[in-house]
Design a protein around this motif. Structure first.
Motif, mmCIF file in Angstrom:
data_model
loop_
_atom_site.group_PDB
_atom_site.id
_atom_site.type_symbol
_atom_site.label_atom_id
_atom_site.label_comp_id
_atom_site.label_asym_id
_atom_site.label_seq_id
_atom_site.Cartn_x
_atom_site.Cartn_y
_atom_site.Cartn_z
ATOM 1 N N CYS A 30 8.232 1.959 4.955
ATOM 2 C CA CYS A 30 9.272 1.376 4.107
ATOM 3 C C CYS A 30 8.819 1.288 2.656
ATOM 4 C CB CYS A 30 9.653 -0.012 4.621
ATOM 5 S SG CYS A 30 10.575 0.013 6.176
ATOM 6 N N GLY A 31 7.540 0.991 2.453
ATOM 7 C CA GLY A 31 7.008 0.965 1.094
ATOM 8 C C GLY A 31 7.073 2.345 0.450
ATOM 9 N N VAL A 32 6.770 3.367 1.227
ATOM 10 C CA VAL A 32 6.868 4.743 0.739
ATOM 11 C C VAL A 32 8.304 5.060 0.329
ATOM 12 C CG1 VAL A 32 6.720 7.168 1.426
ATOM 13 C CG2 VAL A 32 4.881 5.585 2.056
ATOM 14 N N GLN A 33 9.264 4.674 1.165
ATOM 15 C CA GLN A 33 10.672 4.937 0.853
ATOM 16 C C GLN A 33 11.139 4.142 -0.362
ATOM 17 O OE1 GLN A 33 13.454 5.172 4.157
ATOM 18 N NE2 GLN A 33 14.994 4.031 3.002
ATOM 19 N N ILE B 273 0.837 -1.202 0.000
ATOM 20 C CA ILE B 273 0.000 0.000 0.000
ATOM 21 C C ILE B 273 0.871 1.252 0.000
ATOM 22 C CG2 ILE B 273 -1.637 1.348 1.382
ATOM 23 C CD1 ILE B 273 -2.906 -1.297 2.245
ATOM 24 N N GLY B 274 1.994 1.218 0.732
ATOM 25 C CA GLY B 274 2.922 2.352 0.734
ATOM 26 C C GLY B 274 3.464 2.631 -0.649
ATOM 27 N N ILE B 275 3.839 1.574 -1.357
ATOM 28 C CA ILE B 275 4.322 1.723 -2.741
ATOM 29 C C ILE B 275 3.221 2.282 -3.631
ATOM 30 C CG2 ILE B 275 5.061 0.439 -4.787
ATOM 31 C CD1 ILE B 275 6.516 -1.480 -2.899
ATOM 32 N N ALA B 276 2.023 1.732 -3.503
ATOM 33 C CA ALA B 276 0.904 2.162 -4.345
ATOM 34 C C ALA B 276 0.548 3.624 -4.098
ATOM 35 C CB ALA B 276 -0.313 1.278 -4.077
ATOM 36 N N LEU B 277 0.609 4.056 -2.839
ATOM 37 C CA LEU B 277 0.270 5.439 -2.510
ATOM 38 C C LEU B 277 1.207 6.416 -3.223
ATOM 39 C CD1 LEU B 277 -1.368 7.482 -0.834
ATOM 40 C CD2 LEU B 277 0.349 7.213 0.975
ATOM 41 N N VAL B 278 2.509 6.131 -3.156
ATOM 42 C CA VAL B 278 3.484 7.011 -3.822
ATOM 43 C C VAL B 278 3.274 6.988 -5.329
ATOM 44 C CG1 VAL B 278 5.931 7.390 -4.279
ATOM 45 C CG2 VAL B 278 5.184 6.777 -1.984
ATOM 46 N N ALA B 279 3.034 5.806 -5.871
ATOM 47 C CA ALA B 279 2.821 5.689 -7.318
ATOM 48 C C ALA B 279 1.607 6.489 -7.766
ATOM 49 C CB ALA B 279 2.653 4.220 -7.701
ATOM 50 N N LEU B 280 0.602 6.600 -6.907
ATOM 51 C CA LEU B 280 -0.621 7.312 -7.273
ATOM 52 C C LEU B 280 -0.496 8.824 -7.128
ATOM 53 C CD1 LEU B 280 -3.316 4.968 -5.649
ATOM 54 C CD2 LEU B 280 -2.933 5.331 -8.095
ATOM 55 N N ILE B 281 0.280 9.279 -6.123
ATOM 56 C CA ILE B 281 0.300 10.717 -5.849
ATOM 57 C C ILE B 281 1.444 11.465 -6.534
ATOM 58 C CG2 ILE B 281 -0.779 10.323 -3.599
ATOM 59 C CD1 ILE B 281 1.977 11.065 -2.339
ATOM 60 N N ARG B 282 2.485 10.750 -6.964
ATOM 61 C CA ARG B 282 3.647 11.493 -7.451
ATOM 62 C C ARG B 282 3.373 12.243 -8.750
ATOM 63 N NH1 ARG B 282 7.502 6.361 -8.820
ATOM 64 N NH2 ARG B 282 6.427 5.611 -10.691
ATOM 65 N N TYR B 283 2.510 11.707 -9.595
ATOM 66 C CA TYR B 283 2.227 12.398 -10.858
ATOM 67 C C TYR B 283 1.405 13.669 -10.653
ATOM 68 C CZ TYR B 283 4.265 8.356 -13.129
ATOM 69 O OH TYR B 283 5.149 7.376 -13.523
ATOM 70 N N PRO B 284 0.331 13.645 -9.846
ATOM 71 C CA PRO B 284 -0.389 14.902 -9.602
ATOM 72 C C PRO B 284 0.462 15.968 -8.908
ATOM 73 C CG PRO B 284 -1.740 13.022 -8.963
ATOM 74 C CD PRO B 284 -0.369 12.495 -9.243
ATOM 75 N N LEU B 285 1.487 15.538 -8.148
ATOM 76 C CA LEU B 285 2.291 16.485 -7.390
ATOM 77 C C LEU B 285 3.583 16.890 -8.103
ATOM 78 C CD1 LEU B 285 1.968 14.991 -3.782
ATOM 79 C CD2 LEU B 285 0.769 16.961 -4.737
ATOM 80 N N ARG B 286 3.822 16.368 -9.296
ATOM 81 C CA ARG B 286 5.088 16.632 -9.985
ATOM 82 C C ARG B 286 5.293 18.116 -10.282
ATOM 83 N NH1 ARG B 286 7.781 12.138 -12.344
ATOM 84 N NH2 ARG B 286 8.730 13.437 -13.940
#
Length: 221
Positions: free
Chosen positions: A125-128, A71-84
């Motif tokens: 850790c997933g976020v990192q 879920i940590g990995i998925a969260l970053v994958a979902l938010i990084r494009y809108p926040l770029r």
């Protein structure tokens, strides 16, 4: 090997993150009931062993960190494009600050709720893992060592045949990061011996230092 111009791929940031990675894994294993925060292969193995023995409640305790890591990995994958294109703060700064705040919260969770503590650490850790994947342009893991160990051996052996010094340097860099991860684990174990649950505050401090580095040397991505 040419140094990366992006601070998110700098060796300095990689050292801080890898120290934190080793620290978190030692903390969760030593202080929070023998669960791995980072090394999901270990959790998958233990999940399978308990499942095969019919120990479903124990299996569930090892399954949840795997899920939270994902879920940590998925969260970053979902938010990084809108926040770029967000100008005031880089999305990686948000990610690492969020991770540090999670560890700060874990410090106040008692031993009676280790399941929650481990799940939060695995989520962090997933976020990192998803936010920081390279050092000097080379894919490197800051929260585990298996892939780094394979890459190190391959690059050094390849350099023997190709005579390319850049391969040797990259291979040695992988071994250096493995040593840093080990140092993080040593520090984690020592801190747990001194401060028990509150030891994770030292891990949060490492991430806070990484956040400051990102803030000062802003990534112009």
């Amino acid at each position: 090997m040419q140094r990366s111009k992006q601070v998110s791929e700098s060796i300095e940031l990689g050292i801080l993150l890898t120290l934190a990675g080793g620290f978190m894994d030692a903390y969760s294993f030593v202080c929070r009931g023998g669960v791995f925060a980072n090394v999901q292969t270990g959790n998958i193995l233990l999940f399978g062993l308990h499942l095969s023995a019919g120990e479903f409640s124990q299996a569930f305790e090892f399954f949840l960190p795997i899920l939270m890591f994902s879920i940590g990995i998925a969260l970053v994958a979902l938010i990084r494009y809108p926040l770029r294109n967000f100008q005031k703060i880089h999305w990686r700064q948000i990610a690492i600050l969020f991770e540090a705040l999670i560890l700060l919260l874990v410090a106040f969770i008692p031993q009676s709720n280790n399941l929650l503590a481990n799940n939060l650490i695995s989520f962090a850790c997933g976020v990192q893992a998803e936010s920081f994947r390279k050092i000097d342009g080379t894919p490197v893991a800051t929260i585990m060592c298996t892939g780094n160990l394979r890459s190190a051996a391959q690059l050094i052996c390849d350099s023997v045949y190709t005579k390319e010094r850049s391969m040797m340097k990259r291979g040695l860099m992988f071994y250096f990061m493995i040593a840093i991860f080990t140092l993080g684990a040593v520090l984690g174990n020592l801190c747990v011996g001194l401060w028990r649950e509150s030891a994770i505050l030292a891990g949060a401090a490492l991430l806070a230092a990484a956040f400051v580095l990102l803030l000062v040397r802003h990534d112009a991505e």
